[in-house]
Enzyme design. Structure first.
Site, PDB file in Angstrom:
ATOM      1  N   TRP A  12       0.810  -1.217   0.000  1.00 45.77           N
ATOM      2  CA  TRP A  12       0.000   0.000   0.000  1.00 45.77           C
ATOM      3  C   TRP A  12       0.847   1.273   0.000  1.00 45.77           C
ATOM      4  CZ3 TRP A  12       1.953   2.432   4.092  1.00 45.77           C
ATOM      5  CH2 TRP A  12       2.493   1.629   5.110  1.00 45.77           C
ATOM      6  N   ASN A  13       2.157   1.165   0.280  1.00 44.20           N
ATOM      7  CA  ASN A  13       2.895   2.416   0.554  1.00 44.20           C
ATOM      8  C   ASN A  13       3.169   3.256  -0.680  1.00 44.20           C
ATOM      9  OD1 ASN A  13       4.769   0.533  -0.295  1.00 44.20           O
ATOM     10  ND2 ASN A  13       6.369   1.217   1.091  1.00 44.20           N
ATOM     11  N   ARG A  24       6.014  -0.501 -11.508  1.00 39.26           N
ATOM     12  CA  ARG A  24       7.373  -1.063 -11.530  1.00 39.26           C
ATOM     13  C   ARG A  24       7.349  -2.544 -11.912  1.00 39.26           C
ATOM     14  NH1 ARG A  24      10.997   0.280  -6.312  1.00 39.26           N
ATOM     15  NH2 ARG A  24      10.319  -1.724  -5.526  1.00 39.26           N
ATOM     16  N   LYS A  59      -2.700  -8.057  -7.890  1.00 33.88           N
ATOM     17  CA  LYS A  59      -3.483  -8.028  -6.651  1.00 33.88           C
ATOM     18  C   LYS A  59      -2.916  -6.918  -5.763  1.00 33.88           C
ATOM     19  CE  LYS A  59      -3.175  -9.285  -2.766  1.00 33.88           C
ATOM     20  NZ  LYS A  59      -3.680  -7.990  -2.263  1.00 33.88           N
ATOM     21  N   PRO A  60      -3.600  -5.765  -5.724  1.00 31.96           N
ATOM     22  CA  PRO A  60      -3.092  -4.650  -4.916  1.00 31.96           C
ATOM     23  C   PRO A  60      -3.375  -4.874  -3.430  1.00 31.96           C
ATOM     24  CG  PRO A  60      -5.193  -4.060  -5.899  1.00 31.96           C
ATOM     25  CD  PRO A  60      -4.880  -5.456  -6.383  1.00 31.96           C
ATOM     26  N   SER A 108       6.148  -7.384   2.931  1.00 33.11           N
ATOM     27  CA  SER A 108       6.948  -7.731   4.099  1.00 33.11           C
ATOM     28  C   SER A 108       7.707  -9.042   3.873  1.00 33.11           C
ATOM     29  CB  SER A 108       6.038  -7.860   5.317  1.00 33.11           C
ATOM     30  OG  SER A 108       5.043  -8.819   5.055  1.00 33.11           O
ATOM     31  N   GLU A 128      10.628  -8.242  -3.484  1.00 28.12           N
ATOM     32  CA  GLU A 128      11.132  -6.961  -2.952  1.00 28.12           C
ATOM     33  C   GLU A 128      10.578  -6.874  -1.539  1.00 28.12           C
ATOM     34  OE1 GLU A 128      13.170  -4.978  -4.464  1.00 28.12           O
ATOM     35  OE2 GLU A 128      13.017  -5.595  -6.545  1.00 28.12           O
ATOM     36  N   LEU A 129      11.443  -7.074  -0.542  1.00 30.02           N
ATOM     37  CA  LEU A 129      10.933  -7.262   0.825  1.00 30.02           C
ATOM     38  C   LEU A 129      11.363  -6.127   1.754  1.00 30.02           C
ATOM     39  CD1 LEU A 129      11.569 -11.117   0.846  1.00 30.02           C
ATOM     40  CD2 LEU A 129       9.515  -9.881   0.139  1.00 30.02           C
ATOM     41  N   ARG A 172      10.146  11.076   3.789  1.00 26.66           N
ATOM     42  CA  ARG A 172       9.371  10.899   2.561  1.00 26.66           C
ATOM     43  C   ARG A 172       8.304   9.846   2.844  1.00 26.66           C
ATOM     44  NH1 ARG A 172      10.367   7.915  -2.593  1.00 26.66           N
ATOM     45  NH2 ARG A 172      11.710   6.581  -1.372  1.00 26.66           N
ATOM     46  N   CYS A 176      10.166   1.264   2.030  1.00 30.34           N
ATOM     47  CA  CYS A 176      11.107   0.183   2.352  1.00 30.34           C
ATOM     48  C   CYS A 176      12.530   0.709   2.311  1.00 30.34           C
ATOM     49  CB  CYS A 176      10.931  -0.969   1.387  1.00 30.34           C
ATOM     50  SG  CYS A 176      11.072  -0.439  -0.297  1.00 30.34           S
ATOM     51  N   GLU A 213      11.974  -3.067  11.414  1.00 32.12           N
ATOM     52  CA  GLU A 213      11.580  -2.031  10.464  1.00 32.12           C
ATOM     53  C   GLU A 213      10.489  -1.174  11.108  1.00 32.12           C
ATOM     54  OE1 GLU A 213       9.774  -3.581   6.881  1.00 32.12           O
ATOM     55  OE2 GLU A 213      10.778  -2.054   5.695  1.00 32.12           O
ATOM     56  N   SER A 222      15.817   5.613  -5.221  1.00 29.37           N
ATOM     57  CA  SER A 222      14.872   5.087  -6.213  1.00 29.37           C
ATOM     58  C   SER A 222      15.022   5.836  -7.531  1.00 29.37           C
ATOM     59  CB  SER A 222      13.442   5.241  -5.701  1.00 29.37           C
ATOM     60  OG  SER A 222      13.322   4.606  -4.457  1.00 29.37           O
TER      61      SER A 222
HETATM   62  P1  NAD Z   1       2.375  -7.051   3.450  1.00 33.96           P
HETATM   63  O1  NAD Z   1       3.400  -8.099   3.241  1.00 33.96           O
HETATM   64  O2  NAD Z   1       1.471  -7.157   4.605  1.00 33.96           O
HETATM   65  O3  NAD Z   1       1.415  -6.967   2.169  1.00 33.96           O
HETATM   66  C1  NAD Z   1       1.915  -6.875   0.862  1.00 33.96           C
HETATM   67  C2  NAD Z   1       0.930  -7.498  -0.103  1.00 33.96           C
HETATM   68  O4  NAD Z   1       0.775  -8.879   0.216  1.00 33.96           O
HETATM   69  C3  NAD Z   1      -0.470  -6.907  -0.051  1.00 33.96           C
HETATM   70  O5  NAD Z   1      -0.987  -6.904  -1.355  1.00 33.96           O
HETATM   71  C4  NAD Z   1      -1.230  -7.893   0.804  1.00 33.96           C
HETATM   72  O6  NAD Z   1      -2.605  -7.920   0.509  1.00 33.96           O
HETATM   73  C5  NAD Z   1      -0.594  -9.189   0.405  1.00 33.96           C
HETATM   74  N1  NAD Z   1      -0.669 -10.219   1.432  1.00 33.96           N
HETATM   75  C6  NAD Z   1      -0.690 -10.066   2.776  1.00 33.96           C
HETATM   76  N2  NAD Z   1      -0.751 -11.269   3.386  1.00 33.96           N
HETATM   77  C7  NAD Z   1      -0.769 -12.196   2.402  1.00 33.96           C
HETATM   78  C8  NAD Z   1      -0.825 -13.622   2.397  1.00 33.96           C
HETATM   79  N3  NAD Z   1      -0.869 -14.321   3.524  1.00 33.96           N
HETATM   80  N4  NAD Z   1      -0.819 -14.251   1.208  1.00 33.96           N
HETATM   81  C9  NAD Z   1      -0.753 -13.563   0.072  1.00 33.96           C
HETATM   82  N5  NAD Z   1      -0.709 -12.218   0.003  1.00 33.96           N
HETATM   83  C10 NAD Z   1      -0.708 -11.531   1.154  1.00 33.96           C
HETATM   84  O7  NAD Z   1       3.181  -5.694   3.414  1.00 33.96           O
HETATM   85  P2  NAD Z   1       2.607  -4.228   3.537  1.00 33.96           P
HETATM   86  O8  NAD Z   1       2.280  -3.977   4.954  1.00 33.96           O
HETATM   87  O9  NAD Z   1       1.553  -3.985   2.510  1.00 33.96           O
HETATM   88  O10 NAD Z   1       3.880  -3.369   3.095  1.00 33.96           O
HETATM   89  C11 NAD Z   1       4.884  -3.070   3.974  1.00 33.96           C
HETATM   90  C12 NAD Z   1       6.090  -3.949   3.734  1.00 33.96           C
HETATM   91  O11 NAD Z   1       6.456  -3.931   2.360  1.00 33.96           O
HETATM   92  C13 NAD Z   1       7.309  -3.459   4.470  1.00 33.96           C
HETATM   93  O12 NAD Z   1       7.975  -4.535   5.066  1.00 33.96           O
HETATM   94  C14 NAD Z   1       8.158  -2.845   3.375  1.00 33.96           C
HETATM   95  O13 NAD Z   1       9.523  -2.803   3.658  1.00 33.96           O
HETATM   96  C15 NAD Z   1       7.856  -3.702   2.230  1.00 33.96           C
HETATM   97  N6  NAD Z   1       8.126  -2.989   0.973  1.00 33.96           N
HETATM   98  C16 NAD Z   1       9.213  -3.378   0.258  1.00 33.96           C
HETATM   99  C17 NAD Z   1       9.530  -2.723  -0.910  1.00 33.96           C
HETATM  100  C18 NAD Z   1      10.707  -3.149  -1.707  1.00 33.96           C
HETATM  101  O14 NAD Z   1      10.790  -2.786  -2.859  1.00 33.96           O
HETATM  102  N7  NAD Z   1      11.640  -3.920  -1.157  1.00 33.96           N
HETATM  103  C19 NAD Z   1       8.731  -1.673  -1.361  1.00 33.96           C
HETATM  104  C20 NAD Z   1       7.624  -1.289  -0.602  1.00 33.96           C
HETATM  105  C21 NAD Z   1       7.333  -1.978   0.573  1.00 33.96           C
END
Ligand code: NAD
Length: 460
Positions: free
Chosen positions: A133-134, A142, A157-158, A212, A233-234, A261, A267, A364, A424
């Site tokens: 969502w961020n 991307r 799947k957003p 995550s 990308e975690l 920002r 991330c 984090e 970025s």
């Molecule tokens: P999240 O992992 O909770 O969710 C990310 C996506 O996964 C969402 O679309 C969510 O609906 C889906 N999801 C959640 N649980 C799931 C499951 N059990 N099975 C399948 N899909 C599932 O992460 P978030 O809270 O949306 O985003 C924050 C995290 O993303 C942070 O850890 C951040 O560092 C990371 N992030 C990384 C990058 C990168 O490029 N490395 C960029 C942006 C965010």
């Protein structure tokens, strides 16, 4: 709507709208359409795919203000951040529209001279894209842009907090000329169900995930069952190193960018400030001054510099990280207590004297909290910086370029900002090492994630 879920405005906590929940039937339709569209899209002239992406760039640019407003409304970020995101997101369409015509093969001669080796690159197939969502627009483009450039139909799947931007992007891509079935957006607040069903389907040949580390690990396990190609990308725990010869004004400007920002919800956000003893107090004081001056308010208010966090859970998590760090000995120099009232706000916070094992230093934060940790020298900074399982980005400030490059080379990360608070760039390979991910997005490398190589052995 019975089969729908609400999308909230983080600035007020109120419902913006309800979005229909995609289920198994929608997934089946999307998979059938993507599979049917694959030969046509993969076989289209590279220039044709490139021109569709170029039109998507132009449409996104012409709708810049509207998209920025929608991002700010559903995610909460301040408008200047939302505008920067739209520009960044649109650039992926332009960059990969240009890369679409540069996919090539090779001709080699075997070392024995007995035969030739001819290589072809071809699209991996239908790709499942899962985004956080961020950055509701940029994390989607991307992935979508390189996939489409390579010839792969996609199912996106957003994140459940921010589906509206993704749904808008689907309309925009259709208007740009993407054929039916090539891009489908499936929004749901029950992601595990839909994603695991998609990964179990033999028509899906690729998963690209941003989110995550924990969810990424789960998806890798699901991908393993069918040996599906996976890009990840975690999360990060990004160090921001300030050495004693740094220009402190530049370091504070860079720190503001790297930390604040998106309200710290990136991330690539600086998670730990590792500052050499001689300049630690001065740096912390100047950073606290600059962060205190940020104007807090609703994301869509033109005057806002720090918007709300994405949801109530995020505020709870940040508050708990700060409280536990203070209990462990960190000293709050700014902020540190959550705001009352409606909306999901957390104040700009600076913690000093942070113990190296405090929660703010080891997890984090994903919020506007800057923990300052003192380090003795370059060696000590590197030891603390690398003492983590995560390795996404790092920042180094020093007046000595050779010293900066030496430190950059020793940091266990995928990206380094050297005297710069932003890494970025659509033209650069974005990604992490260790538990921060697998693969790269953007740059020349980004399209590789959606291509496979076949070779022909022949003699003439
Ligand atoms: P999240 O992992 O909770 O969710 C990310 C996506 O996964 C969402 O679309 C969510 O609906 C889906 N999801 C959640 N649980 C799931 C499951 N059990 N099975 C399948 N899909 C599932 O992460 P978030 O809270 O949306 O985003 C924050 C995290 O993303 C942070 O850890 C951040 O560092 C990371 N992030 C990384 C990058 C990168 O490029 N490395 C960029 C942006 C965010």
């Amino acid at each position: 709507m019975p089969d729908a879920f609400p999308v909230l405005n983080p600035s007020t906590g109120e419902v913006i709208t309800d979005v229909p929940r995609a289920g198994r039937a929608d997934l089946d339709r999307a998979l059938a359409a993507a599979h049917a569209a694959l030969p046509g899209w993969a076989g289209a002239a590279p220039r044709e795919r490139g021109e569709v992406l170029r039109r998507a760039f132009e449409l996104m640019t012409s709708r810049h203000a509207e998209i920025a407003h929608l991002i700010s409304l559903e995610m909460g970020k301040a408008l200047p951040d939302a505008r920067a995101e739209v520009t960044y997101a649109a650039e992926f369409f332009r960059w990969f529209g240009e890369e679409a015509v540069r996919v090539d093969g090779q001709l080699r001669t075997a070392p024995s001279g007995a035969n030739r080796i001819l290589t072809f690159r071809r699209p991996v197939g239908v790709a499942l894209l899962v985004t956080p969502w961020n950055f509701p627009a940029a994390m989607a483009t991307r992935k979508i842009a390189p996939a489409l450039a390579a010839g792969c139909p996609v199912i996106l799947k957003p994140a459940e907090d921010t589906p509206l931007t993704a749904l808008l992007l689907a309309d925009l891509l259709a208007a740009a000329g993407v054929p039916p079935g090539v891009v489908t957006v499936l929004a749901t607040d029950r992601p595990a169900e839909l994603v695991s069903a998609a990964l179990a389907d033999r028509r899906v040949r690729k998963v690209s995930f941003t989110g995550s580390t924990g969810v990424g690990r789960d998806l890798l396990k699901l991908a393993a069952d069918r040996i599906v190609s996976a890009s990840m990308e975690l999360g990060g725990n990004d160090p921001f190193i300030v050495l004693d010869d740094a220009d402190l004004d530049a370091a504070v400007d860079g720190a503001l960018l790297a930390k604040m920002r998106n309200g710290g919800q990136a991330c690539t956000a600086a998670n730990r400030f590792l500052v050499q003893d001689a300049v630690a107090d001065e740096f912390a004081a100047r950073l606290a001054g600059a962060m205190a001056a940020l104007r807090v308010g609703p994301g869509t208010d033109e005057r806002t510099q720090l918007g709300p966090m994405v949801n109530a859970r995020a505020v709870d998590r940040i508050a708990s990280t700060v409280e536990r760090s203070v209990a462990a000995g960190a000293v709050p120099r700014l902020g540190g207590t959550r705001a009352g009232g409606p909306g999901f706000y957390y104040p700009a916070t600076v913690l000093t004297d942070v113990p190296r094992d405090a929660p703010a230093a080891t997890t984090e934060i994903f919020g506007p909290v800057a923990p300052v940790i003192r380090v003795r020298d370059e060696r000590d900074a590197l030891a603390v910086a690398n003492d983590t399982e995560l390795g996404l980005a790092a920042y180094v400030y020093t007046g000595d370029l050779a010293r900066g490059l030496r430190v950059a080379e020793r940091l266990e990360v995928g990206m380094v900002g050297l005297n710069r608070g932003l890494v970025s760039d659509p033209a650069a390979p974005f990604g992490g090492v260790k538990q921060s991910g697998l693969g790269r997005e953007g740059g020349y490398e980004g399209i590789d994630e959606y291509l496979e190589t076949t070779y022909v052995a022949t003699t003439w």
